[in-house]
Design a protein around this motif. Structure first.
Motif, PDB file in Angstrom:
ATOM      1  N   PHE A 243      98.028 -11.567 -35.104  1.00  0.00           N
ATOM      2  CA  PHE A 243      98.386 -10.544 -36.104  1.00  0.00           C
ATOM      3  C   PHE A 243      98.358  -9.167 -35.454  1.00  0.00           C
ATOM      4  O   PHE A 243      97.598  -8.928 -34.512  1.00  0.00           O
ATOM      5  N   GLU A 244      99.172  -8.269 -35.995  1.00  0.00           N
ATOM      6  CA  GLU A 244      99.015  -6.868 -35.620  1.00  0.00           C
ATOM      7  C   GLU A 244      98.990  -6.008 -36.878  1.00  0.00           C
ATOM      8  O   GLU A 244      99.508  -6.403 -37.931  1.00  0.00           O
ATOM      9  N   HIS A 245      98.367  -4.829 -36.745  1.00  0.00           N
ATOM     10  CA  HIS A 245      98.253  -3.924 -37.886  1.00  0.00           C
ATOM     11  C   HIS A 245      99.460  -2.998 -37.920  1.00  0.00           C
ATOM     12  O   HIS A 245      99.919  -2.515 -36.877  1.00  0.00           O
ATOM     13  N   TYR A 246      99.983  -2.767 -39.113  1.00  0.00           N
ATOM     14  CA  TYR A 246     101.111  -1.842 -39.261  1.00  0.00           C
ATOM     15  C   TYR A 246     100.891  -1.036 -40.533  1.00  0.00           C
ATOM     16  O   TYR A 246     100.476  -1.583 -41.551  1.00  0.00           O
ATOM     17  N   CYS A 247     101.152   0.265 -40.452  1.00  0.00           N
ATOM     18  CA  CYS A 247     101.041   1.031 -41.692  1.00  0.00           C
ATOM     19  C   CYS A 247     102.235   1.949 -41.828  1.00  0.00           C
ATOM     20  O   CYS A 247     102.816   2.404 -40.827  1.00  0.00           O
ATOM     21  N   GLN A 248     102.629   2.182 -43.068  1.00  0.00           N
ATOM     22  CA  GLN A 248     103.799   3.003 -43.308  1.00  0.00           C
ATOM     23  C   GLN A 248     103.538   3.947 -44.466  1.00  0.00           C
ATOM     24  O   GLN A 248     103.083   3.517 -45.531  1.00  0.00           O
ATOM     25  N   TYR A 249     103.795   5.238 -44.236  1.00  0.00           N
ATOM     26  CA  TYR A 249     103.655   6.222 -45.307  1.00  0.00           C
ATOM     27  C   TYR A 249     105.042   6.598 -45.818  1.00  0.00           C
ATOM     28  O   TYR A 249     105.915   6.963 -45.027  1.00  0.00           O
ATOM     29  N   ASP A 250     105.207   6.521 -47.138  1.00  0.00           N
ATOM     30  CA  ASP A 250     106.470   6.937 -47.759  1.00  0.00           C
ATOM     31  C   ASP A 250     106.254   8.303 -48.404  1.00  0.00           C
ATOM     32  O   ASP A 250     105.580   8.407 -49.430  1.00  0.00           O
ATOM     33  N   SER A 257     100.969   2.361 -47.121  1.00  0.00           N
ATOM     34  CA  SER A 257     100.649   0.926 -47.253  1.00  0.00           C
ATOM     35  C   SER A 257     100.293   0.372 -45.899  1.00  0.00           C
ATOM     36  O   SER A 257     100.945   0.659 -44.898  1.00  0.00           O
ATOM     37  N   SER A 258      99.258  -0.437 -45.907  1.00  0.00           N
ATOM     38  CA  SER A 258      98.748  -0.989 -44.670  1.00  0.00           C
ATOM     39  C   SER A 258      98.899  -2.512 -44.704  1.00  0.00           C
ATOM     40  O   SER A 258      98.623  -3.141 -45.732  1.00  0.00           O
ATOM     41  N   TYR A 259      99.376  -3.071 -43.574  1.00  0.00           N
ATOM     42  CA  TYR A 259      99.670  -4.509 -43.521  1.00  0.00           C
ATOM     43  C   TYR A 259      99.118  -5.142 -42.250  1.00  0.00           C
ATOM     44  O   TYR A 259      98.932  -4.455 -41.245  1.00  0.00           O
ATOM     45  N   LEU A 260      98.917  -6.445 -42.289  1.00  0.00           N
ATOM     46  CA  LEU A 260      98.822  -7.224 -41.062  1.00  0.00           C
ATOM     47  C   LEU A 260     100.119  -8.020 -40.951  1.00  0.00           C
ATOM     48  O   LEU A 260     100.601  -8.573 -41.943  1.00  0.00           O
ATOM     49  N   VAL A 261     100.680  -8.057 -39.749  1.00  0.00           N
ATOM     50  CA  VAL A 261     101.958  -8.738 -39.522  1.00  0.00           C
ATOM     51  C   VAL A 261     101.687  -9.982 -38.682  1.00  0.00           C
ATOM     52  O   VAL A 261     101.058  -9.884 -37.617  1.00  0.00           O
ATOM     53  N   SER A 262     102.158 -11.119 -39.139  1.00  0.00           N
ATOM     54  CA  SER A 262     101.991 -12.355 -38.356  1.00  0.00           C
ATOM     55  C   SER A 262     102.980 -12.338 -37.185  1.00  0.00           C
ATOM     56  O   SER A 262     104.171 -12.102 -37.378  1.00  0.00           O
ATOM     57  N   LEU A 263     102.484 -12.613 -35.972  1.00  0.00           N
ATOM     58  CA  LEU A 263     103.339 -12.514 -34.793  1.00  0.00           C
ATOM     59  C   LEU A 263     104.058 -13.834 -34.474  1.00  0.00           C
ATOM     60  O   LEU A 263     104.974 -13.862 -33.668  1.00  0.00           O
ATOM     61  N   LEU A 264     103.622 -14.929 -35.116  1.00  0.00           N
ATOM     62  CA  LEU A 264     104.213 -16.253 -34.863  1.00  0.00           C
ATOM     63  C   LEU A 264     104.222 -17.057 -36.161  1.00  0.00           C
ATOM     64  O   LEU A 264     103.433 -16.775 -37.065  1.00  0.00           O
ATOM     65  N   ASP A 265     105.043 -18.092 -36.208  1.00  0.00           N
ATOM     66  CA  ASP A 265     104.883 -19.103 -37.261  1.00  0.00           C
ATOM     67  C   ASP A 265     103.561 -19.791 -36.969  1.00  0.00           C
ATOM     68  O   ASP A 265     103.350 -20.245 -35.832  1.00  0.00           O
ATOM     69  N   HIS A 266     102.667 -19.852 -37.912  1.00  0.00           N
ATOM     70  CA  HIS A 266     101.423 -20.598 -37.674  1.00  0.00           C
ATOM     71  C   HIS A 266     100.702 -20.919 -38.984  1.00  0.00           C
ATOM     72  O   HIS A 266     101.108 -20.452 -40.050  1.00  0.00           O
ATOM     73  N   VAL A 267      99.667 -21.754 -38.860  1.00  0.00           N
ATOM     74  CA  VAL A 267      98.922 -22.193 -40.041  1.00  0.00           C
ATOM     75  C   VAL A 267      97.471 -21.743 -39.888  1.00  0.00           C
ATOM     76  O   VAL A 267      96.891 -21.883 -38.813  1.00  0.00           O
TER      77      VAL A 267
END
Ligand SMILES: C[S@@+](CC[C@H](N)C(=O)[O-])C[C@H]1O[C@@H](n2cnc3c(N)ncnc32)[C@H](O)[C@@H]1O
Length: 326
Positions: A243-250, A257-267
């Protein structure tokens, strides 16, 4: 972790509200995790580091207000009252509140300080800090959710209430949740009680964006810590490398808004549940809503309060608003 590896403590964690909240958030089409679970002992420590990092201006702005204007805040919080219940929602380490408490003691105001926080660890720190700084303080902490604590205090105390909600905590709710929160808060107060809310104002978007994506990666770690917490307490097997952290201000809506982004298909496995992640899928972690000052006044009136005073920092980046329950 296999089922047979779980001890009794793990089993009770899995039937608890943390587990239920996590799973219901991860089952939603847009996965999400409730940000209140950021705050275990490691999360508390990371948040304290965030508060001191160069990009996170919020704490320094509010610290300036409390350090330089404690007398002014107090005048508008107390009016003529010389005896109050001082309640603090999500008190954290109460580093800013110290200034107000010092001023109250100096002015010989009689009060019980009642901090409420979901984190038992931070409440211990707060108790140590306050009793060291103010050995005579009457302190009665409540560990749990804001409204459980407030409801408990609403039934016990007969004194006028002053309720503090600092650190832009209100911003960790969507606008709609914040409106509902203020109505609920009002319902637990009496006419004439006063509240102080720390609110982060809209400003140059680069400044806001940087506060939630600090160079040292503390916010990144703060988010990853919730994955570690689920592994430790709920027997999950999140791999933070995936996972990586990503945040975006509008800057139009004022929502960060702050997110974790999955870097691969996984379970990811929990002991009796599995959650599928697609590459690039998001987990929504936290909202940090910024307001225009006029919006805070409208929010007060819509929820049964009258805005009575406001103190901003020198740059007008952050404001502490004082409202009266009417
Ligand atoms: C952003 S920190 C702010 C701390 C402090 N108010 C300040 O200004 O430095 C949020 C605090 O609220 C607490 N908290 C978050 N959600 C909560 C909830 N639903 N009920 C009670 N406490 C909560 C956390 O444990 C944490 O200490």
């Amino acid at each position: 972790m296999r089922r047979e590896d779980l001890d009794q403590n793990d089993l009770s964690n899995r039937s608890g509200v943390f587990y239920q909240d996590v799973l219901s958030g991860l089952r939603e089409p847009m996965k999400r995790l409730p940000s209140k679970y950021f705050y275990d002992a490691a999360g508390d420590l990371l948040f304290q580091k965030i508060m001191r990092c160069p990009e996170y201006y919020l704490t320094r702005c509010e610290e300036e207000i409390f350090r330089d204007k404690a007398g002014e805040l107090l005048e508008h919080l107390l009016q003529a009252n010389r005896q109050v219940d001082l309640i603090e929602l999500g008190a954290g380490d109460a580093s800013k509140t110290q200034h107000l408490i010092g001023e109250m003691l100096q002015q010989q105001i009689h009060f019980t300080y009642r901090p409420i926080d979901i984190s038992p660890h931070v409440l211990e720190q707060l108790g140590d800090r306050m009793r060291t700084a103010f050995p005579t303080i009457d302190l009665q902490a409540f560990q749990g959710d804001y409204f459980d604590g407030l409801a408990d205090m609403a039934t016990t105390g007969a004194l006028p209430k002053v309720v503090l909600f600092l650190g832009a905590n209100l911003g960790n709710m969507t606008r709609q949740q914040a409106a509902q929160f203020c109505v609920r808060l009002r319902s637990l107060l009496h006419t004439g009680d006063r509240v102080l809310l720390g609110i982060d104002l809209m400003k140059n978007p680069r400044i806001i964006q940087a506060a939630y994506a600090d160079e040292a990666g503390l916010t990144w770690q703060f988010n990853m810590n919730l994955l570690r917490r689920m592994n430790k307490e709920l027997g999950a097997d999140f791999n933070e490398e995936l996972f990586e952290h990503y945040c975006q201000y509008d800057p139009v809506s004022g929502t960060c808004s702050s997110y974790l982004v999955s870097l691969l298909d996984h379970v990811v496995h929990f002991p009796d549940e599995q959650v599928l992640f697609e590459k690039d899928e998001l987990i929504h972690m936290e909202v940090s809503q910024k307001y225009r000052f006029e919006e805070t006044q409208a929010l007060a009136r819509a929820s049964g309060f009258m805005p009575v005073h406001a103190v901003a920092d020198k740059r007008n980046w952050f404001v502490d608003v004082i409202w009266e329950a009417c």
